[in-house]
Design a protein around this motif. Structure first.
Motif, PDB file in Angstrom:
ATOM      1  N   ASP A 103    -119.997 -99.248  21.720  1.00 23.89           N
ATOM      2  CA  ASP A 103    -118.460-100.378  21.489  1.00 23.89           C
ATOM      3  C   ASP A 103    -117.054 -99.608  21.724  1.00 23.89           C
ATOM      4  O   ASP A 103    -116.505 -99.950  21.186  1.00 23.89           O
ATOM      5  N   LYS A 104    -117.640 -98.961  21.173  1.00 24.18           N
ATOM      6  CA  LYS A 104    -116.377 -96.845  20.343  1.00 24.18           C
ATOM      7  C   LYS A 104    -115.289 -97.203  22.142  1.00 24.18           C
ATOM      8  O   LYS A 104    -114.060 -96.897  22.708  1.00 24.18           O
ATOM      9  N   ARG A 105    -116.624 -97.107  23.400  1.00 22.23           N
ATOM     10  CA  ARG A 105    -116.072 -96.734  24.660  1.00 22.23           C
ATOM     11  C   ARG A 105    -115.271 -97.659  25.361  1.00 22.23           C
ATOM     12  O   ARG A 105    -114.648 -97.788  25.868  1.00 22.23           O
ATOM     13  N   TRP A 106    -115.804 -99.360  25.361  1.00 16.78           N
ATOM     14  CA  TRP A 106    -115.403-100.202  26.095  1.00 16.78           C
ATOM     15  C   TRP A 106    -115.536-101.401  26.076  1.00 16.78           C
ATOM     16  O   TRP A 106    -115.754-102.248  25.959  1.00 16.78           O
ATOM     17  N   GLY A 107    -115.713-101.961  24.707  1.00 17.56           N
ATOM     18  CA  GLY A 107    -115.160-102.998  23.528  1.00 17.56           C
ATOM     19  C   GLY A 107    -116.564-103.489  23.028  1.00 17.56           C
ATOM     20  O   GLY A 107    -117.440-103.061  24.258  1.00 17.56           O
ATOM     21  N   LYS A 108    -116.444-103.902  21.933  1.00 16.89           N
ATOM     22  CA  LYS A 108    -117.808-104.212  21.707  1.00 16.89           C
ATOM     23  C   LYS A 108    -117.819-106.236  22.195  1.00 16.89           C
ATOM     24  O   LYS A 108    -117.591-106.947  22.182  1.00 16.89           O
ATOM     25  N   TRP A 118    -122.023-108.576  29.541  1.00 15.59           N
ATOM     26  CA  TRP A 118    -122.127-108.584  27.921  1.00 15.59           C
ATOM     27  C   TRP A 118    -122.278-106.229  27.947  1.00 15.59           C
ATOM     28  O   TRP A 118    -123.415-106.370  29.117  1.00 15.59           O
ATOM     29  N   LEU A 119    -122.181-105.507  26.966  1.00 17.54           N
ATOM     30  CA  LEU A 119    -122.557-104.608  27.287  1.00 17.54           C
ATOM     31  C   LEU A 119    -123.886-103.757  26.830  1.00 17.54           C
ATOM     32  O   LEU A 119    -123.524-104.012  25.830  1.00 17.54           O
ATOM     33  N   GLN A 120    -125.053-103.654  27.890  1.00 15.55           N
ATOM     34  CA  GLN A 120    -126.518-103.012  26.797  1.00 15.55           C
ATOM     35  C   GLN A 120    -126.153-101.614  26.896  1.00 15.55           C
ATOM     36  O   GLN A 120    -125.389-101.206  27.908  1.00 15.55           O
ATOM     37  N   ASN A 121    -127.177-101.183  26.280  1.00 19.59           N
ATOM     38  CA  ASN A 121    -126.817 -99.884  25.764  1.00 19.59           C
ATOM     39  C   ASN A 121    -128.263 -99.684  26.294  1.00 19.59           C
ATOM     40  O   ASN A 121    -129.775-100.283  25.786  1.00 19.59           O
ATOM     41  N   GLY A 122    -128.668 -98.135  26.039  1.00 21.00           N
ATOM     42  CA  GLY A 122    -130.225 -97.360  26.633  1.00 21.00           C
ATOM     43  C   GLY A 122    -131.113 -97.529  25.076  1.00 21.00           C
ATOM     44  O   GLY A 122    -132.265 -97.606  25.535  1.00 21.00           O
ATOM     45  N   PHE A 123    -129.982 -97.845  24.302  1.00 25.29           N
ATOM     46  CA  PHE A 123    -131.326 -97.497  23.352  1.00 25.29           C
ATOM     47  C   PHE A 123    -132.098 -99.179  23.295  1.00 25.29           C
ATOM     48  O   PHE A 123    -133.387 -98.765  22.565  1.00 25.29           O
ATOM     49  N   ALA A 192    -117.318 -91.650  30.478  1.00 20.84           N
ATOM     50  CA  ALA A 192    -116.028 -91.567  30.146  1.00 20.84           C
ATOM     51  C   ALA A 192    -115.556 -92.163  30.908  1.00 20.84           C
ATOM     52  O   ALA A 192    -113.968 -92.104  30.885  1.00 20.84           O
ATOM     53  N   SER A 193    -116.223 -93.272  31.884  1.00 20.56           N
ATOM     54  CA  SER A 193    -115.577 -94.374  32.660  1.00 20.56           C
ATOM     55  C   SER A 193    -114.818 -95.194  32.071  1.00 20.56           C
ATOM     56  O   SER A 193    -114.769 -95.171  30.683  1.00 20.56           O
ATOM     57  N   GLU A 194    -113.780 -95.453  33.171  1.00 20.76           N
ATOM     58  CA  GLU A 194    -112.415 -96.034  32.205  1.00 20.76           C
ATOM     59  C   GLU A 194    -113.026 -98.149  32.192  1.00 20.76           C
ATOM     60  O   GLU A 194    -113.255 -98.373  30.550  1.00 20.76           O
ATOM     61  N   GLU A 195    -113.831 -97.747  32.959  1.00 19.39           N
ATOM     62  CA  GLU A 195    -114.197 -98.973  32.880  1.00 19.39           C
ATOM     63  C   GLU A 195    -116.770 -98.589  32.527  1.00 19.39           C
ATOM     64  O   GLU A 195    -116.857 -98.818  33.126  1.00 19.39           O
ATOM     65  N   TYR A 196    -116.512-100.172  31.777  1.00 16.50           N
ATOM     66  CA  TYR A 196    -118.325 -99.986  31.975  1.00 16.50           C
ATOM     67  C   TYR A 196    -118.559 -99.758  33.381  1.00 16.50           C
ATOM     68  O   TYR A 196    -118.417-100.676  34.202  1.00 16.50           O
ATOM     69  N   PRO A 197    -119.816 -98.681  33.427  1.00 14.62           N
ATOM     70  CA  PRO A 197    -120.854 -98.649  34.857  1.00 14.62           C
ATOM     71  C   PRO A 197    -121.553-100.208  34.855  1.00 14.62           C
ATOM     72  O   PRO A 197    -122.688 -99.378  34.239  1.00 14.62           O
ATOM     73  N   ARG A 198    -121.663-100.587  36.172  1.00 14.99           N
ATOM     74  CA  ARG A 198    -122.635-101.035  36.977  1.00 14.99           C
ATOM     75  C   ARG A 198    -123.098-100.892  37.887  1.00 14.99           C
ATOM     76  O   ARG A 198    -122.826-101.887  38.804  1.00 14.99           O
ATOM     77  N   ALA A 199    -123.929 -99.953  38.023  1.00 10.75           N
ATOM     78  CA  ALA A 199    -124.206 -98.849  39.521  1.00 10.75           C
ATOM     79  C   ALA A 199    -125.962 -99.873  39.992  1.00 10.75           C
ATOM     80  O   ALA A 199    -126.899 -99.379  39.042  1.00 10.75           O
ATOM     81  N   ASP A 200    -125.996-100.355  40.741  1.00 13.47           N
ATOM     82  CA  ASP A 200    -127.902-100.366  41.037  1.00 13.47           C
ATOM     83  C   ASP A 200    -128.455 -99.054  41.647  1.00 13.47           C
ATOM     84  O   ASP A 200    -127.758 -98.430  42.591  1.00 13.47           O
ATOM     85  N   ILE A 201    -129.503 -99.372  41.137  1.00  9.58           N
ATOM     86  CA  ILE A 201    -130.986 -98.409  41.621  1.00  9.58           C
ATOM     87  C   ILE A 201    -132.101 -99.361  42.562  1.00  9.58           C
ATOM     88  O   ILE A 201    -132.432-100.734  42.446  1.00  9.58           O
ATOM     89  N   ARG A 202    -131.787 -98.747  43.463  1.00 10.19           N
ATOM     90  CA  ARG A 202    -132.802 -99.569  44.605  1.00 10.19           C
ATOM     91  C   ARG A 202    -134.140 -98.234  44.402  1.00 10.19           C
ATOM     92  O   ARG A 202    -134.454 -97.801  43.452  1.00 10.19           O
ATOM     93  N   ILE A 203    -135.325 -99.166  43.923  1.00  9.64           N
ATOM     94  CA  ILE A 203    -136.763 -99.037  43.737  1.00  9.64           C
ATOM     95  C   ILE A 203    -137.812 -98.819  44.558  1.00  9.64           C
ATOM     96  O   ILE A 203    -137.812-100.144  45.014  1.00  9.64           O
ATOM     97  N   ASP A 204    -138.338 -97.539  45.657  1.00  8.79           N
ATOM     98  CA  ASP A 204    -139.306 -98.114  46.272  1.00  8.79           C
ATOM     99  C   ASP A 204    -140.281 -97.513  45.865  1.00  8.79           C
ATOM    100  O   ASP A 204    -140.852 -96.443  44.974  1.00  8.79           O
ATOM    101  N   LEU A 205    -142.109 -98.131  46.093  1.00  5.79           N
ATOM    102  CA  LEU A 205    -143.124 -98.195  45.533  1.00  5.79           C
ATOM    103  C   LEU A 205    -144.084 -98.039  46.452  1.00  5.79           C
ATOM    104  O   LEU A 205    -144.095 -98.607  47.264  1.00  5.79           O
ATOM    105  N   GLY A 206    -144.600 -97.060  46.688  1.00  4.70           N
ATOM    106  CA  GLY A 206    -146.243 -96.613  47.661  1.00  4.70           C
ATOM    107  C   GLY A 206    -146.736 -95.754  47.280  1.00  4.70           C
ATOM    108  O   GLY A 206    -146.789 -95.055  46.134  1.00  4.70           O
ATOM    109  N   ALA A 207    -147.542 -95.507  48.279  1.00  2.00           N
ATOM    110  CA  ALA A 207    -148.745 -94.100  48.789  1.00  2.00           C
ATOM    111  C   ALA A 207    -148.125 -93.161  48.591  1.00  2.00           C
ATOM    112  O   ALA A 207    -147.005 -92.648  48.738  1.00  2.00           O
TER     113      ALA A 207
END
Length: 238
Positions: A103-108, A118-123, A192-207
């Motif tokens: 909320d403090k860094r990017w607004g509520k 909306w801006l989700q947080n890790g906790f 401390a990015s100026e804008e709230y970062p929204r970066a996609d992550i690819r997940i591969d699962l296998g043996a």
């Protein structure tokens, strides 16, 4: 990874959890180079056993995580090994982001007013996933932050080193025991990015490929050999 059997993409500011079986592998890919993956591990057969960041660093004489390192539980067992890493420096000391800091860094912003923007947080992201398994606030341990490097200045203050970011960076995990994996793609707490970062992550699962005598993780530290021995004892009769 020996095989890739499932692939998905987790958008930024999202969360997920799954049980990963012993002998499986997971590859994380930071597609844009701006990602962060907060992650926790639990033993699905005994949820009181969970990832122990201090022991993972202390017994391997390191402050960072990279290829050759093992990720320990608080019972001295190894949840997973890092078998490949093109990023080179992953954080497990800075913790996860909280609503007050977001909320403090990017607004509520909240979901009711802003929908998917909306801006989700890790906790809170961790709490949503942990609740699915009967876990809560007291069960959140110090977490990993994949694709995030921290550094210190001359005064000892910790900061996020954004120069380390790499588009397409990957890290491979080999799971040494059945593991409940809880993860989110919310910003690193020191971002401390100026804008709230929204970066996609690819997940591969296998043996995972079978462990060989010259395995990097097994042999990188004498302590790791003891960790693998603890796993072997745990799996007798299974």
């Amino acid at each position: 990874m020996r095989t890739i059997d499932y692939t998905t993409s987790l958008p930024g500011a999202s969360h997920w959890s799954l049980e990963v079986r012993r002998g499986s592998a997971m590859r994380l890919t930071d597609i844009s180079g701006d990602g962060n993956v907060g992650m926790l591990f639990y033993n699905p057969r005994n949820l009181l056993e969970r990832y122990n960041a201090p022991d993972s660093l202390k017994c391997q004489h390191t402050f960072k995580l990279t290829a050759g390192h093992c990720l320990y539980s608080d019972m001295g067992r190894i949840f997973a090994s890092i078998t490949h890493d093109s990023f080179g420096w992953h954080d497990t000391v800075a913790g996860t982001s909280h609503k007050s800091a977001i909320d403090k860094r990017w607004g509520k912003r909240d979901y009711q007013s802003h929908g998917n923007q909306w801006l989700q947080n890790g906790f809170d992201a961790f709490l949503v996933e942990l609740a699915k398994y009967g876990l809560g606030r007291a069960d959140i341990a110090a977490n990993l932050n994949w694709f995030s490097k921290v550094a210190t200045d001359d005064n000892g203050a910790i900061m996020l080193d954004t120069s380390a970011r790499k588009a397409g960076a990957t890290v491979d995990l080999r799971f040494e025991m059945d593991t409940l994996v809880v993860l989110h793609t919310c910003p690193h707490p020191l971002d401390a990015s100026e804008e709230y970062p929204r970066a996609d992550i690819r997940i591969d699962l296998g043996a995972a490929a079978p462990i060989q005598e010259d395995d990097l993780c097994l042999n990188s530290r004498p302590e790791n050999a003891r960790g693998f021995a603890n796993n072997a004892l745990y799996h007798i009769g299974i």
